[in-house]
Structures are given as C-alpha cells and as structure tokens.
Design a protein around this motif. Structure first.
Motif, PDB file in Angstrom:
ATOM      1  N   VAL A 106      26.914  21.046 -12.291  1.00 50.67           N
ATOM      2  CA  VAL A 106      26.756  22.058 -13.335  1.00 50.67           C
ATOM      3  C   VAL A 106      25.661  23.039 -12.907  1.00 50.67           C
ATOM      4  CG1 VAL A 106      26.054  22.477 -15.725  1.00 50.67           C
ATOM      5  CG2 VAL A 106      27.522  20.540 -15.185  1.00 50.67           C
ATOM      6  N   GLY A 107      25.969  24.338 -12.926  1.00 47.80           N
ATOM      7  CA  GLY A 107      25.011  25.354 -12.521  1.00 47.80           C
ATOM      8  C   GLY A 107      25.017  25.699 -11.054  1.00 47.80           C
ATOM      9  N   GLU A 108      25.783  24.978 -10.243  1.00 48.94           N
ATOM     10  CA  GLU A 108      25.834  25.259  -8.805  1.00 48.94           C
ATOM     11  C   GLU A 108      26.840  26.366  -8.522  1.00 48.94           C
ATOM     12  OE1 GLU A 108      26.739  22.951  -4.565  1.00 48.94           O
ATOM     13  OE2 GLU A 108      26.980  21.913  -6.486  1.00 48.94           O
ATOM     14  N   PRO A 109      26.468  27.428  -7.802  1.00 49.11           N
ATOM     15  CA  PRO A 109      27.399  28.526  -7.535  1.00 49.11           C
ATOM     16  C   PRO A 109      28.578  28.078  -6.679  1.00 49.11           C
ATOM     17  CG  PRO A 109      25.136  29.176  -7.079  1.00 49.11           C
ATOM     18  CD  PRO A 109      25.125  27.703  -7.271  1.00 49.11           C
TER      19      PRO A 109
ATOM     20  N   PRO B  22      29.591  27.056 -12.936  1.00 43.30           N
ATOM     21  CA  PRO B  22      30.099  26.125 -13.956  1.00 43.30           C
ATOM     22  C   PRO B  22      29.037  25.841 -15.009  1.00 43.30           C
ATOM     23  CG  PRO B  22      29.628  24.972 -11.906  1.00 43.30           C
ATOM     24  CD  PRO B  22      29.457  26.421 -11.616  1.00 43.30           C
ATOM     25  N   VAL B  23      29.460  25.843 -16.274  1.00 39.77           N
ATOM     26  CA  VAL B  23      28.520  25.633 -17.380  1.00 39.77           C
ATOM     27  C   VAL B  23      28.789  24.336 -18.140  1.00 39.77           C
ATOM     28  CG1 VAL B  23      28.075  28.088 -17.685  1.00 39.77           C
ATOM     29  CG2 VAL B  23      29.968  27.030 -18.913  1.00 39.77           C
ATOM     30  N   LYS B  24      29.843  23.615 -17.776  1.00 39.67           N
ATOM     31  CA  LYS B  24      30.119  22.335 -18.425  1.00 39.67           C
ATOM     32  C   LYS B  24      30.716  21.381 -17.413  1.00 39.67           C
ATOM     33  CE  LYS B  24      34.773  23.492 -20.109  1.00 39.67           C
ATOM     34  NZ  LYS B  24      35.646  23.555 -21.297  1.00 39.67           N
ATOM     35  N   LYS B  25      30.518  20.104 -17.645  1.00 39.96           N
ATOM     36  CA  LYS B  25      30.995  19.080 -16.712  1.00 39.96           C
ATOM     37  C   LYS B  25      32.456  18.737 -16.995  1.00 39.96           C
ATOM     38  CE  LYS B  25      29.421  15.317 -19.711  1.00 39.96           C
ATOM     39  NZ  LYS B  25      28.566  14.114 -19.806  1.00 39.96           N
ATOM     40  N   GLY B  26      33.081  18.040 -16.024  1.00 39.84           N
ATOM     41  CA  GLY B  26      34.459  17.621 -16.174  1.00 39.84           C
ATOM     42  C   GLY B  26      35.381  18.318 -15.191  1.00 39.84           C
ATOM     43  N   SER B  27      36.674  18.111 -15.354  1.00 41.23           N
ATOM     44  CA  SER B  27      37.679  18.735 -14.506  1.00 41.23           C
ATOM     45  C   SER B  27      38.066  20.090 -15.085  1.00 41.23           C
ATOM     46  CB  SER B  27      38.910  17.829 -14.396  1.00 41.23           C
ATOM     47  OG  SER B  27      39.896  18.424 -13.576  1.00 41.23           O
ATOM     48  N   CYS B  28      37.852  21.149 -14.323  1.00 43.16           N
ATOM     49  CA  CYS B  28      38.148  22.513 -14.778  1.00 43.16           C
ATOM     50  C   CYS B  28      39.120  23.179 -13.810  1.00 43.16           C
ATOM     51  CB  CYS B  28      36.864  23.347 -14.869  1.00 43.16           C
ATOM     52  SG  CYS B  28      35.600  22.662 -15.957  1.00 43.16           S
TER      53      CYS B  28
ATOM     54  N   VAL C 137      33.491  19.134 -11.842  1.00 42.67           N
ATOM     55  CA  VAL C 137      32.101  19.541 -12.083  1.00 42.67           C
ATOM     56  C   VAL C 137      31.303  18.312 -12.496  1.00 42.67           C
ATOM     57  CG1 VAL C 137      30.567  21.060 -13.366  1.00 42.67           C
ATOM     58  CG2 VAL C 137      32.879  21.829 -12.788  1.00 42.67           C
ATOM     59  N   LEU C 138      30.267  17.999 -11.729  1.00 42.24           N
ATOM     60  CA  LEU C 138      29.444  16.816 -11.962  1.00 42.24           C
ATOM     61  C   LEU C 138      28.250  17.161 -12.847  1.00 42.24           C
ATOM     62  CD1 LEU C 138      29.352  15.509  -8.264  1.00 42.24           C
ATOM     63  CD2 LEU C 138      30.977  14.892 -10.070  1.00 42.24           C
ATOM     64  N   PRO C 139      27.827  16.236 -13.721  1.00 37.24           N
ATOM     65  CA  PRO C 139      26.624  16.485 -14.529  1.00 37.24           C
ATOM     66  C   PRO C 139      25.370  16.337 -13.675  1.00 37.24           C
ATOM     67  CG  PRO C 139      27.460  14.286 -14.951  1.00 37.24           C
ATOM     68  CD  PRO C 139      28.464  14.935 -14.036  1.00 37.24           C
ATOM     69  N   LEU C 140      24.301  17.009 -14.082  1.00 39.64           N
ATOM     70  CA  LEU C 140      23.029  16.881 -13.380  1.00 39.64           C
ATOM     71  C   LEU C 140      22.420  15.519 -13.686  1.00 39.64           C
ATOM     72  CD1 LEU C 140      21.521  20.427 -14.021  1.00 39.64           C
ATOM     73  CD2 LEU C 140      22.712  19.616 -11.992  1.00 39.64           C
TER      74      LEU C 140
END
Length: 338
Positions: A46-49, A107-113, A145-148
């Motif tokens: 999350v937050g990684e470009p 990405p601003v939220k975790k999970g499969s996007c 997208v992985l959580p921090l």
C-alpha cells in the motif's frame, strides 16, 4: 472495331482500379498490431508506486504516433497520473515494438485489485505509404496489494513509502517575537512523492507555533519507481523571547526494498528570538511615565458622545441667556404712560 477496343480498354482500367482499391482497403496478412500491457511490480505494498506501461508489437507498419487516450486505465483503488517516459523501441526485420504511454499508480487499499483496462488511439503508416488510424485496446490485470507491516512501525509514521533523506536550506537562527520565521525543507529520494506527507518536529516544546506549507513534487521515472524531490516551508511563530530550540524535523517511511521502517531527519534547529514583533490589536501602549492608555473603539465613541452632549448643552444655555438679555433691553426702551 475501334470503338470496341476503347470499350474493352476502359473495362480493363476500371477493373484494375477496383482491384487496387480493394488491396489498399483490406490489410495484407503481414500487417499486425498487438497491444502489450506491462506492470513494473506485482505484488506491491500500500502506497508503493507502480508503473503501468502501454506498448505495441507490430509488423508491416511504420511511424507509430499516439493521438490520445480514448479510455483511461481502470484504476479503482489507485491514485493514477500519466507521466512522460521515453523508451526506445526494439525493431527487427519481422517485428517492431513501440512504447505508447506510462501511468503512475499509487495503491490506497490492500487486497486484489484489477487495473490496466483501457484504450489508446494511434496513427501509423503502412509499407505502401497509406496513413491509418487505429484503436489499441488493452486488457486488465490483477495486482496484489500487501498491507504495511505493523511490527516496527514508529509512532511518527504518516504513510511515506520509499527511501528518503531531508535537508534544511538557507537556515539562519535569528528570529523576532510574534513574527513568522521561515524554515525551508527539502525531501528527496525514491517512492510515493505524489502522496508524500509533510515532515514533523521530533519534539514539540512550548514557546512557538508551527504551520507547514508544501509545493508540488518534482519527479521522474527511475527504472521501476519514481525519483525526485518535494519542498516544504515551515512557518515558526515564536511566542516568547530568548533562545528556543524547535529541534529537528523528521519523516518516517517504509522501505519496500528492505521490508522495514526508517526515519530521516534534518539538523537540530535553534532560534534566537528578540522583541520587536508587531503589537496585537488593543494592546496597551506604555508612556514614559509608566501610565497606560487603552485605545478602544468603545472608549473613543463614548468620549465623542459626551463631548457632543456637553457642546449641545452649552449651546442651548447660551441661547437662553441671549434671549433674556434681548427681552430686558426691550423693556427699557418702551415709552412711559402719560
């Protein structure tokens, strides 16, 4: 006989023209144009470009030109922005490759996007010299997208993802009471410069207030991430005279390369505050003798009203006095009765 020959010649020319137009209207079998979608990294935090690249593989075409975006990439759950990136295409005898456009996704939220689904309008030239317009459609792709991580997260962390360093520019310790002192900060590095939070003081002692202002980030593509800098202006307003120590500004970040947290900080700041700031409204002004005169709109209006009443009373009393004097003089000048 002569007319028959001309008639047949015209039919043959017409037949040749029809065959030529059909050959130009229908693409030969060797002309191909295939969309190519590229994602710089998967999975991401999350937050990684993330860099989303639109490309094209083709054969039998020349001079690929981008005319515009017909449909923006599907980016639900991301902050998206186009960015200039020059990638030279690798052409061979049988096949060519062209880079069309690059987008930055945060990405601003975790999970499969799912992202990437979109279309671009291009123009190209065929080997026969004709210019054509095409719509290149790109399929979507899932990004995990992985959580921090929670472990090791400092209390000062506000969402910066990447690797950064900070410096203070044109710093002078002199300051005046109640006047804003400007401290210029520069944060540089790689990571989510689009959503980078502002630095904060490591400690927040009493004696001053701090207001942060920020400018637009300046960045470019460096391999598979963003690289650049962002500038901030800290307005420090001293509330007391003397030597005060705001301390250092810090910025905590998560480094995706190491999987851990880090912190960058500026140099320690010290301000020498002297009096002479602007006086506040209704502040008492001291005389040399030590007396205080309060300047207040209410007092000024009251004094004006009292002076007006006094002036009106004096005017009315003087008018009555003059009237009595005139009446007395008239009585004295009247003739006596015989």
């Amino acid at each position: 006989m002569r007319h028959a020959v001309l008639k047949n010649t015209g039919s043959i020319l017409l037949f040749i023209m029809m065959m030529t137009l059909q050959s130009y209207a229908a693409e030969p079998a060797y002309i191909t144009a295939q969309s190519k979608l590229g994602i710089s990294r998967n999975p991401v935090y999350v937050g990684e470009p993330v860099l989303l690249r639109y490309g094209l593989t083709y054969s039998g075409l020349n001079n690929i030109r981008v005319n515009g975006v017909e449909k923006q990439p599907d980016a639900k759950g991301f902050i998206i922005r186009p960015i200039d990136e020059k990638i030279s295409g690798k052409n061979s005898v049988l096949q060519g490759k062209a880079h069309l456009m690059t987008f930055v996704l945060i990405p601003v939220k975790k999970g499969s996007c799912e992202t990437g689904s979109g279309s671009i309008l291009v123009s190209d030239d065929t080997a026969t010299g004709f210019s054509q317009h095409r719509k290149i459609v790109f399929p979507g792709e899932h990004i995990q997208v992985l959580p921090l991580p929670v472990k090791g997260r400092p209390d000062s962390f506000r969402g910066a993802v990447g690797k950064f360093k900070m410096s203070v520019e044109n710093y002078e310790p002199g300051a005046k009471l109640s006047e804003a002192k400007k401290i210029f900060l520069r944060v540089s590095g790689t990571g989510n410069l689009l959503t980078l939070p502002h630095p904060e003081l490591k400690k927040n002692p009493d004696g001053f207030k701090v207001v942060m202002e920020e400018s637009e980030a300046e960045y470019s593509v460096n391999k598979n991430t963003l690289e650049g800098e962002k500038r901030y202006t800290a307005l420090i307003v001293p509330e007391k005279s003397g030597r005060i120590k705001p301390g250092a500004f810090i910025l905590s970040f998560f480094n995706p390369e190491t999987g851990g947290y880090g912190t960058c900080e500026s140099e320690e700041l010290t301000l020498n505050v002297v009096g002479g700031g602007l006086k506040k409204e209704n502040e008492p002004v001291k005389r040399k003798a030590g007396r205080e005169i309060l300047f207040s709109p209410l007092i000024i209006i009251s004094v004006f009203i009292l002076i007006s009443i006094a002036f009106f009373s004096i005017f009315k009393w003087e008018k009555k006095r003059i009237a009595k004097i005139k009446a007395t003089r008239l009585k004295k000048t009247e003739p006596a009765d015989d």
